[in-house]
Every structure is written in structure tokens, then in C-alpha cells.
Design a protein around this motif. Structure first.
Motif, PDB file in Angstrom:
ATOM      1  N   ARG A  95      -0.295  -7.956  -2.529  1.00 50.92           N
ATOM      2  CA  ARG A  95      -1.119  -7.944  -3.741  1.00 50.92           C
ATOM      3  C   ARG A  95      -0.523  -8.899  -4.760  1.00 50.92           C
ATOM      4  O   ARG A  95       0.664  -9.154  -4.756  1.00 50.92           O
ATOM      5  N   THR A  98       0.831  -1.200   0.000  1.00 50.07           N
ATOM      6  CA  THR A  98       0.000   0.000   0.000  1.00 50.07           C
ATOM      7  C   THR A  98       0.870   1.257   0.000  1.00 50.07           C
ATOM      8  O   THR A  98       0.393   2.343  -0.305  1.00 50.07           O
ATOM      9  N   MET A 158      -4.856  -5.490   1.483  1.00 51.62           N
ATOM     10  CA  MET A 158      -4.045  -5.412   0.264  1.00 51.62           C
ATOM     11  C   MET A 158      -2.624  -4.917   0.522  1.00 51.62           C
ATOM     12  O   MET A 158      -1.999  -4.313  -0.343  1.00 51.62           O
TER      13      MET A 158
END
Length: 181
Positions: A83, A56, A80
């Protein structure tokens, strides 16, 4: 195109670098990059932990997180911080290994897998990795599961690295084929 040829020469001179899981790889011989010596997530079984890149925060910062609990792995997948389908699967496999460190009972295995599955219900690689882990671990006596979980999670992560390298090498051959001498 000329720009591509200049890029290739920069790589050949060692000017260009490739970043794989936080490790800078330099050209070696005829290969563009040496083989990675570690995978993502970085498994640390002796510490009951994994290290992940908090995606992120990319591309502005490269920030590593140490994760030591099943709940933190679930959060990393859900939010996330990790990912990409294969990385999510490898991270979930490591999460299962973390979960079994203190309690490798059938109940804990099932509950940990269920929690991780719930983080991304449509993530195919996550479900595949957890099914693979459960198939390996379920037949084992609970006392053997923790070590086997770390070993299988490492195999999943290393297979992902090998597949990514093969894709990159194939792409490089195609790219080189497009270069104008």
C-alpha cells in the motif's frame, strides 16, 4: 506541550525506535535515526525475487512475503498487500524486473507492464514507475534488459526512501520547533 518534550527525551535516550521497512533504526548522534541501508520492497535479483511486508496483516503482525513471479507481484498490488503510492510503484518496477528474468523480449516487456498496470488503474505512481522502466528498458537489447531492470527498480525504491527520509527530517524540524523548553 510537555508530552512532546518527554517523547523527545525518550528518543534522545534511545528508548524510542523507528521501524522502516522492517528494520529497526536507532537514534545516531544528532539525527533521530540512521539512514536505512535497504529499501522496500527488498530486491533480491540474484534469486529473482523481492520481499515485501504483507500490509494486510499490519498492525497485528509483521509478516514478510517472498515474491518470485510476475503474477504474485500483480496479486500483491491488487490485494493491497503493498500500500502507498510510492511503494506500489517500486513494487511494480521490481515486478517488471522479475518478469524479464527469463524472457526480456519486447512482447514480454509490453505484456508484463500491461498486467501490472491493470492491477490498480488509477494508481499514478504505478503508472509513472512502469513508464519510467519502459523508457529505460525499451531501447536496450533484450540481453541487457534484465540487469538494467533490477538496477532501475532499485533506483526507484532508493529514491523513495530518500524522499521519505527528507520528509521525516523536515517534519522533525517542524515538530522540534513546537517544543516548549
Amino acid at each position: 506541550p510537555r508530552g512532546h518534550a518527554l517523547d523527545e527525551r525518550a528518543v534522545a535516550r534511545g528508548v524510542a525506535r523507528v521501524l522502516v521497512c522492517g528494520q529497526v533504526l536507532a537514534p545516531v548522534g544528532d539525527d533521530l535515526v540512521e539512514r536505512p541501508r535497504r529499501s522496500c520492497p527488498r530486491a533480491r535479483p540474484e534469486q529473482g525475487a523481492i520481499d515485501i511486508i504483507d500490509q494486510t496483516r499490519l498492525p497485528h503482525a509483521l509478516h514478510w512475503l517472498r515474491i518470485t513471479t510476475l503474477e504474485a507481484v500483480a496479486h500483491a498490488i491488487r490485494s493491497m498487500q503493498v500500500r502507498g503510492a510510492p511503494l506500489i510503484g517500486a513494487t511494480a518496477a521490481c515486478g517488471l524486473a522479475i518478469a524479464l528474468a527469463d524472457d526480456a523480449s519486447d512482447t514480454r516487456l509490453a505484456e508484463a507492464a500491461a498486467l501490472l498496470r491493470s492491477t490498480r488503474p488509477t494508481a499514478v505512481n504505478l503508472h509513472w514507475a512502469l513508464a519510467r522502466m519502459q523508457a529505460v528498458l525499451q531501447p536496450l537489447p533484450p540481453g541487457d534488459r534484465a540487469a538494467a531492470a533490477w538496477a532501475e527498480a532499485a533506483a526507484i525504491a532508493n529514491e523513495d526512501v530518500a524522499q521519505n527520509m527528507a520528509i521525516g527530517e523536515h517534519g522533525l524540524r517542524l515538530w522540534r520547533g513546537q517544543l516548549v523548553p
